[in-house]
Design a protein around this motif. Structure first.
Motif, PDB file in Angstrom:
ATOM      1  N   TYR A   1      18.087 -28.557 -35.229  1.00  0.00           N
ATOM      2  CA  TYR A   1      17.324 -27.380 -34.818  1.00  0.00           C
ATOM      3  C   TYR A   1      15.911 -27.742 -34.409  1.00  0.00           C
ATOM      4  O   TYR A   1      15.327 -27.094 -33.533  1.00  0.00           O
ATOM      5  CB  TYR A   1      17.318 -26.349 -35.938  1.00  0.00           C
ATOM      6  N   LYS A   2      15.320 -28.761 -35.028  1.00  0.00           N
ATOM      7  CA  LYS A   2      13.988 -29.210 -34.633  1.00  0.00           C
ATOM      8  C   LYS A   2      13.987 -29.662 -33.183  1.00  0.00           C
ATOM      9  O   LYS A   2      13.066 -29.341 -32.420  1.00  0.00           O
ATOM     10  CB  LYS A   2      13.524 -30.358 -35.537  1.00  0.00           C
TER      11      LYS A   2
ATOM     12  N   ILE B   1      14.166 -26.570 -30.812  1.00  0.00           N
ATOM     13  CA  ILE B   1      12.891 -25.840 -30.751  1.00  0.00           C
ATOM     14  C   ILE B   1      11.832 -26.681 -30.053  1.00  0.00           C
ATOM     15  O   ILE B   1      11.076 -26.187 -29.205  1.00  0.00           O
ATOM     16  CB  ILE B   1      12.430 -25.452 -32.170  1.00  0.00           C
TER      17      ILE B   1
END
Length: 466
Positions: free
Chosen positions: A15-16, A19
């Motif tokens: 997810y990092k 984003i």
């Protein structure tokens, strides 16, 4: 060489990267704001060069975009050599620094060299890395991942345009239009000293916002392991994860052939190379599939680019409402970003050929309706928004399909070449307008653009299923 075990598509790193890629792409979208800030820049530079015209700076647009797209083709290759993370930080520090440096230039050619040549070229070196990273993290849903990053590229100008507006012209002053302005209102426009003197502050604020986006992205993105093109070639035919993905989109015979290659123990380099139809970048560029996709994308973009650049020039005489046409542009920017994400999802769920055929058929309805019913506000808005949506769909669908066909590393370079279609379309449109506009007018010119869309529809039927 990376492990053949498929990477888990869950966890904080996953997810990092998503984003971070979104934020870094927000900074990359700043390449598309030149058309919005050009009048402000002209007003400021006229303080030092009073005879400077809008036409002088407008000529810079295709040149600087072309330079950016040329550098895009080198983006991932540079990242694989010096490190993706290091490349992101170099771009994140260097690009805003050059924007600030341009604010101290007092000659327009020096400003163009710093802002349009050096800064945008450096921007291009980081352009494809966020896309490449999410391709590595999302091998099973490349279209969706591509659409998310592309949506950031498209929503970025809307955000940055408002930032620049409130920094340079918070009182909403109107520009001066000199006597040489033609009937379309595209003559020499410039603001007075009150606005012009705010331009360095605008550039500084723009640089701070871009630097913030870049740093968030560079810190959060977890890049893939660095490996050579030869190792990527091996992985293209030996990675279990990519094989499973290919099986979904390939015929049983093709899947069987891949599995047969996978079961060969100790395969030598010649076997690896012969099993890959596109072993080199040159073979990718000259392949029928890429040339077909490039031409189809270019023809489909002709109407969309015309709307992006000339929707006010064409629309104001028809609807006689500047506030309404401004609203169309704002809604179009948002829709373009949404369409990029939706286009990516559709490319994951449905066949590429069917998706392309459908979006081009919808697009064709716009240039057919606009010349006859464009004076009606709902019709003008619909036809304009179709053009903006096509820009988004192109950014969400085509790069992901290219990466599926040619692999991630070659795909990143080819996607940079694909983006030159925007510049080529712009140049063709401007050339056609100069040659034909005084003889046939805008309405008949739009009929010509509908022919390009029809060609894109026919080409979509020739694309092979992958």
């Amino acid at each position: 060489m990376k492990s053949e075990q498929p990477e888990k598509t869950t966890g904080i790193s996953y997810y990092k990267t998503l984003i971070g890629s979104f934020f870094f792409a927000l900074s990359m979208g700043s390449a598309n704001i030149w058309g919005n800030i050009i009048v402000y820049i002209l007003s400021w530079l006229r303080l030092f060069t009073p005879d400077l015209t809008l036409e002088d700076l407008a000529m810079v647009i295709p040149v600087c975009l072309f330079l950016t797209y040329v550098m895009i083709t080198m983006s991932v290759k540079l990242g694989s050599k010096i490190g993706f993370k290091l490349t992101l930080f170099i771009v994140g520090f260097g690009y805003p620094s050059l924007i600030i440096a341009s604010s101290f230039m007092r000659h327009w050619l020096l400003f163009v060299f710093i802002y349009c040549v050096l800064a945008l070229s450096l921007l291009g070196l980081g352009f494809m890395i966020p896309m490449y990273c999410v391709w590595e993290k999302y091998p099973e849903i490349k279209g969706t991942a591509t659409g998310i990053v592309a949506s950031a590229l498209l929503i970025s100008p809307l955000i940055l345009n408002y930032v620049t507006y409130y920094l340079v012209n918070p009182d909403n002053l109107s520009p001066t239009v000199d006597e040489k302005s033609d009937s379309t209102g595209q003559g020499n426009k410039y603001f007075g000293a009150v606005v012009a003197e705010n331009v360095p502050r605008m550039l500084h604020g723009l640089a701070i916002v871009i630097f913030t986006f870049c740093m968030i992205g560079a810190i959060l993105i977890t890049p893939p392991d660095k490996y050579t093109e030869h190792e990527e070639l091996q992985e293209d035919i030996s990675g279990e994860e990519r094989t499973n993905q290919a099986d979904i989109r390939s015929s049983p015979e093709q899947s069987a052939n891949r599995n047969a290659v996978l079961n060969v123990s100790g395969a030598n380099n010649s076997l690896l190379s012969s099993s890959n139809p596109y072993p080199t970048l040159k073979s990718c560029i000259l392949s029928r599939q890429f040339l077909l996709i490039y031409t189809m994308n270019l023809c489909g973009l002709m109407y969309a680019v015309f709307i992006l650049v000339f929707y006010k020039t064409y629309g104001l005489p028809k609807v006689q409402d500047d506030q309404f046409t401004t609203l169309v542009g704002g809604v179009g920017s948002v829709l373009s970003a949404v369409a990029a994400g939706l286009g990516g999802v559709l490319s994951d769920k449905f066949d590429f050929k069917k998706v392309c055929f459908t979006i081009f058929v919808v697009e064709l309805s716009a240039p057919l309706l606009l010349p006859f019913f464009g004076h009606l506000k709902p019709v003008f808005m619909f036809c304009s928004l179709v053009g903006f949506a096509m820009l988004g769909c192109s950014g969400g669908i085509f790069p992901s399909e290219i990466s599926r066909i040619f692999g991630n590393k070659h795909g990143s370079t080819l996607s940079g070449l694909l983006n030159t279609g925007n510049v080529v379309a712009f140049c063709i449109i401007v050339a056609l307008l100069k040659c034909t506009l005084h003889h046939i007018g805008y309405d008949r010119f739009i009929h010509i653009l509908s022919v390009f869309v029809a060609i894109a529809i026919l080409l979509s039927l020739k694309v092979r299923d992958n």
